[in-house]
Design a protein around this motif. Sequence first.
Motif, PDB file in Angstrom:
ATOM      1  N   PRO A 301       0.795  -1.230   0.000  1.00 15.50           N
ATOM      2  CA  PRO A 301       0.000   0.000   0.000  1.00 15.50           C
ATOM      3  C   PRO A 301       0.829   1.282   0.000  1.00 15.50           C
ATOM      4  CG  PRO A 301      -0.940  -1.586   1.530  1.00 15.50           C
ATOM      5  CD  PRO A 301       0.389  -2.142   1.101  1.00 15.50           C
ATOM      6  N   LEU A 302       2.088   1.202   0.399  1.00 18.77           N
ATOM      7  CA  LEU A 302       2.928   2.399   0.453  1.00 18.77           C
ATOM      8  C   LEU A 302       3.593   2.711  -0.884  1.00 18.77           C
ATOM      9  CD1 LEU A 302       4.633   1.777   3.910  1.00 18.77           C
ATOM     10  CD2 LEU A 302       2.671   3.268   3.401  1.00 18.77           C
ATOM     11  N   LYS A 303       3.465   1.804  -1.860  1.00 18.96           N
ATOM     12  CA  LYS A 303       4.000   2.019  -3.210  1.00 18.96           C
ATOM     13  C   LYS A 303       5.494   2.365  -3.183  1.00 18.96           C
ATOM     14  CE  LYS A 303      -0.384   3.369  -5.349  1.00 18.96           C
ATOM     15  NZ  LYS A 303      -1.229   2.869  -4.250  1.00 18.96           N
ATOM     16  N   LEU A 304       6.262   1.502  -2.565  1.00 20.83           N
ATOM     17  CA  LEU A 304       7.700   1.720  -2.427  1.00 20.83           C
ATOM     18  C   LEU A 304       8.511   1.134  -3.577  1.00 20.83           C
ATOM     19  CD1 LEU A 304       8.067   0.779   1.367  1.00 20.83           C
ATOM     20  CD2 LEU A 304       7.860   3.085   0.389  1.00 20.83           C
ATOM     21  N   ARG A 305       7.921   0.233  -4.337  1.00 20.36           N
ATOM     22  CA  ARG A 305       8.688  -0.451  -5.378  1.00 20.36           C
ATOM     23  C   ARG A 305       9.010   0.492  -6.540  1.00 20.36           C
ATOM     24  NH1 ARG A 305       8.843  -6.125  -4.957  1.00 20.36           N
ATOM     25  NH2 ARG A 305       7.286  -7.018  -3.542  1.00 20.36           N
ATOM     26  N   GLU A 306      10.177   0.269  -7.112  1.00 21.51           N
ATOM     27  CA  GLU A 306      10.609   0.991  -8.313  1.00 21.51           C
ATOM     28  C   GLU A 306      10.191   0.210  -9.555  1.00 21.51           C
ATOM     29  OE1 GLU A 306      12.022   3.924  -8.127  1.00 21.51           O
ATOM     30  OE2 GLU A 306      12.159   3.928  -5.931  1.00 21.51           O
ATOM     31  N   PRO A 307      10.282   0.826 -10.738  1.00 17.43           N
ATOM     32  CA  PRO A 307       9.929   0.097 -11.965  1.00 17.43           C
ATOM     33  C   PRO A 307      10.703  -1.199 -12.147  1.00 17.43           C
ATOM     34  CG  PRO A 307      10.097   2.447 -12.413  1.00 17.43           C
ATOM     35  CD  PRO A 307      10.560   2.248 -10.998  1.00 17.43           C
ATOM     36  N   GLY A 308      11.911  -1.283 -11.588  1.00 17.87           N
ATOM     37  CA  GLY A 308      12.706  -2.502 -11.716  1.00 17.87           C
ATOM     38  C   GLY A 308      12.220  -3.639 -10.848  1.00 17.87           C
ATOM     39  N   GLY A 309      11.247  -3.365  -9.952  1.00 15.80           N
ATOM     40  CA  GLY A 309      10.653  -4.416  -9.139  1.00 15.80           C
ATOM     41  C   GLY A 309      11.123  -4.471  -7.706  1.00 15.80           C
ATOM     42  N   GLY A 310      12.188  -3.761  -7.376  1.00 10.40           N
ATOM     43  CA  GLY A 310      12.690  -3.754  -6.012  1.00 10.40           C
ATOM     44  C   GLY A 310      12.377  -2.448  -5.305  1.00 10.40           C
ATOM     45  N   ILE A 311      12.784  -2.352  -4.058  1.00  9.50           N
ATOM     46  CA  ILE A 311      12.667  -1.114  -3.280  1.00  9.50           C
ATOM     47  C   ILE A 311      14.036  -0.452  -3.271  1.00  9.50           C
ATOM     48  CG2 ILE A 311      12.219  -0.129  -1.000  1.00  9.50           C
ATOM     49  CD1 ILE A 311      10.260  -2.390  -0.495  1.00  9.50           C
ATOM     50  N   ARG A 312      14.112   0.759  -3.778  1.00 10.44           N
ATOM     51  CA  ARG A 312      15.386   1.482  -3.795  1.00 10.44           C
ATOM     52  C   ARG A 312      15.748   1.884  -2.373  1.00 10.44           C
ATOM     53  NH1 ARG A 312      16.768   6.890  -4.918  1.00 10.44           N
ATOM     54  NH2 ARG A 312      14.582   7.333  -5.414  1.00 10.44           N
ATOM     55  N   MET A 313      16.989   1.576  -2.003  1.00 13.86           N
ATOM     56  CA  MET A 313      17.417   1.768  -0.628  1.00 13.86           C
ATOM     57  C   MET A 313      18.522   2.810  -0.529  1.00 13.86           C
ATOM     58  SD  MET A 313      15.554  -0.454   0.979  1.00 13.86           S
ATOM     59  CE  MET A 313      16.397  -0.480   2.561  1.00 13.86           C
ATOM     60  N   GLU A 314      18.518   3.541   0.559  1.00 10.61           N
ATOM     61  CA  GLU A 314      19.627   4.411   0.953  1.00 10.61           C
ATOM     62  C   GLU A 314      20.046   3.948   2.344  1.00 10.61           C
ATOM     63  OE1 GLU A 314      18.126   8.375   0.680  1.00 10.61           O
ATOM     64  OE2 GLU A 314      17.997   8.324  -1.523  1.00 10.61           O
ATOM     65  N   GLY A 315      21.093   3.129   2.396  1.00 13.83           N
ATOM     66  CA  GLY A 315      21.412   2.447   3.643  1.00 13.83           C
ATOM     67  C   GLY A 315      20.340   1.416   3.942  1.00 13.83           C
ATOM     68  N   THR A 316      19.712   1.519   5.109  1.00 10.87           N
ATOM     69  CA  THR A 316      18.592   0.622   5.426  1.00 10.87           C
ATOM     70  C   THR A 316      17.248   1.279   5.157  1.00 10.87           C
ATOM     71  OG1 THR A 316      18.449   1.341   7.739  1.00 10.87           O
ATOM     72  CG2 THR A 316      19.949  -0.488   7.240  1.00 10.87           C
ATOM     73  N   ARG A 317      17.254   2.537   4.759  1.00  6.67           N
ATOM     74  CA  ARG A 317      16.012   3.300   4.612  1.00  6.67           C
ATOM     75  C   ARG A 317      15.476   3.185   3.190  1.00  6.67           C
ATOM     76  NH1 ARG A 317      14.851   8.358   2.825  1.00  6.67           N
ATOM     77  NH2 ARG A 317      17.042   8.939   2.598  1.00  6.67           N
ATOM     78  N   ALA A 318      14.158   3.051   3.065  1.00  8.22           N
ATOM     79  CA  ALA A 318      13.521   3.085   1.749  1.00  8.22           C
ATOM     80  C   ALA A 318      13.638   4.501   1.197  1.00  8.22           C
ATOM     81  CB  ALA A 318      12.062   2.675   1.855  1.00  8.22           C
ATOM     82  N   ALA A 319      14.149   4.627  -0.012  1.00  2.18           N
ATOM     83  CA  ALA A 319      14.383   5.960  -0.585  1.00  2.18           C
ATOM     84  C   ALA A 319      13.092   6.757  -0.730  1.00  2.18           C
ATOM     85  CB  ALA A 319      15.073   5.818  -1.942  1.00  2.18           C
ATOM     86  N   ARG A 320      11.977   6.091  -0.924  1.00  2.00           N
ATOM     87  CA  ARG A 320      10.709   6.791  -1.118  1.00  2.00           C
ATOM     88  C   ARG A 320      10.022   7.179   0.194  1.00  2.00           C
ATOM     89  NH1 ARG A 320       7.821   6.079  -6.210  1.00  2.00           N
ATOM     90  NH2 ARG A 320       9.180   5.094  -7.758  1.00  2.00           N
ATOM     91  N   ASP A 321      10.518   6.665   1.332  1.00  2.00           N
ATOM     92  CA  ASP A 321       9.832   6.953   2.598  1.00  2.00           C
ATOM     93  C   ASP A 321      10.812   6.742   3.750  1.00  2.00           C
ATOM     94  OD1 ASP A 321       8.166   7.101   4.868  1.00  2.00           O
ATOM     95  OD2 ASP A 321       6.457   6.262   3.770  1.00  2.00           O
ATOM     96  N   GLU A 322      11.235   7.838   4.370  1.00  2.00           N
ATOM     97  CA  GLU A 322      12.240   7.743   5.425  1.00  2.00           C
ATOM     98  C   GLU A 322      11.711   7.071   6.692  1.00  2.00           C
ATOM     99  OE1 GLU A 322      13.569  11.479   6.942  1.00  2.00           O
ATOM    100  OE2 GLU A 322      11.556  12.338   7.032  1.00  2.00           O
ATOM    101  N   ARG A 323      10.410   6.849   6.771  1.00  5.35           N
ATOM    102  CA  ARG A 323       9.851   6.178   7.945  1.00  5.35           C
ATOM    103  C   ARG A 323       9.987   4.667   7.873  1.00  5.35           C
ATOM    104  NH1 ARG A 323       3.898   8.327   7.206  1.00  5.35           N
ATOM    105  NH2 ARG A 323       4.515   7.606   5.116  1.00  5.35           N
ATOM    106  N   ILE A 324      10.369   4.144   6.702  1.00 10.55           N
ATOM    107  CA  ILE A 324      10.447   2.696   6.485  1.00 10.55           C
ATOM    108  C   ILE A 324      11.898   2.265   6.359  1.00 10.55           C
ATOM    109  CG2 ILE A 324       9.749   0.773   5.021  1.00 10.55           C
ATOM    110  CD1 ILE A 324       7.398   2.141   6.273  1.00 10.55           C
ATOM    111  N   HIS A 325      12.285   1.305   7.186  1.00  9.48           N
ATOM    112  CA  HIS A 325      13.612   0.698   7.090  1.00  9.48           C
ATOM    113  C   HIS A 325      13.445  -0.787   6.832  1.00  9.48           C
ATOM    114  CE1 HIS A 325      16.332   3.997   8.509  1.00  9.48           C
ATOM    115  NE2 HIS A 325      15.160   4.491   8.857  1.00  9.48           N
TER     116      HIS A 325
END
Length: 360
Positions: A301-325
């Motif tokens: 429901p948070l729509k975190l996936r990228e077109p490539g099918g994965g969740i883009r990460m910055e460290g442990t954080r989801a790049a699209r939502d800093e509240r999600i690790h």
Amino acid sequence: MNDFRVRDVDVVVIGAGQAGLSVAYHLRRAGLVPDRDFVVLDHAPRPGGAWQFRWPGLTYGKVHGMHSLPGMELTDADGSRPSSEVVGDYFAAYEDAFELRVRRPVEVAAVREGAAGRLRVETSQGVWSTRAVVNATGTWDRPFWPRYPGQETFLGRQLHTSGYRGPQEFTGRRVVVVGGGASGTQHLMEIAEVAEATTWVTRRPPVFREGPFDAEQGRAAVARVEERVREGLPPQSVVAVTGLPVNDAIRAARAEGVLDRLPMFDRITPDGVAWDDGRTVAADRILWATGFRAAIDHLSPLKLREPGGGIRMEGTRAARDERIHLVGYGPSASTIGANRAGRTAVRDIGRLLERVPAPV
């Protein structure tokens, strides 16, 4: 859901395997209190993470690279005991020692946007409203089954390594094992001792690694996985890029021809597998040692996936939502990686909680 109360916490940790317990430990060290400031939700029936589901023949002495959880060493483990028991007991003692108060069994159905910038975690035991979520669900719940022509016509039994309970059901059978990872070779060597015949099939030629895996090689392997998650691609496991370590059992199996590999077949027939060049192998059982995918559907429901099918990460954080690790995901999908990721996630969440005060 059988409890419709909405409970407020600062952090919800989903999963109580190595990664989830590491996060909980570091949250406690940061001064957060279990069940008041954070909660750990686990869908498994008992402590042990995915280890509790391992087959009985995997004794602790056969386990490679099991790192202790932070703050409490696993010592004097009996190598002859099943790893499921050793690690399960260790995790249970760890939860008690640090009073982590893991709630189980709790199924997390969805994580959604909530009110006032918070996240809503919907579960079988009610709803939690939270400022941050650490997803530590691993991969065990999502075994990957490839699809091949004719698969539905096979008259024998097909099973995934997630359902493997030992070699006994393969006694006297003709078995095809599919997959070039560590679990595939371990299962194949066990099965070969009791089966009428075994055939090993992999998409790529296996890479056997002699000697220890040094720190530089380890960093290079992790870097390859990190690059994928930075690009928003589905992660590979770190193990998948390190090769198969050679031990005495591997050497013996190779000498006996057990680990003679065939390329991937083209189709499945009612009584076995076949290649387009005319080769066929008869089989009563097909064991798919084809790995797992990240168990993250509840985050959809948070729509975190990228077109490539994965969740883009910055460290442990989801790049699209800093509240999600995500810990135990991609480069942290190992016991030592999960420990480090737990510390990193809690450090970043601490900064988030300082910057975004809880609503009054």
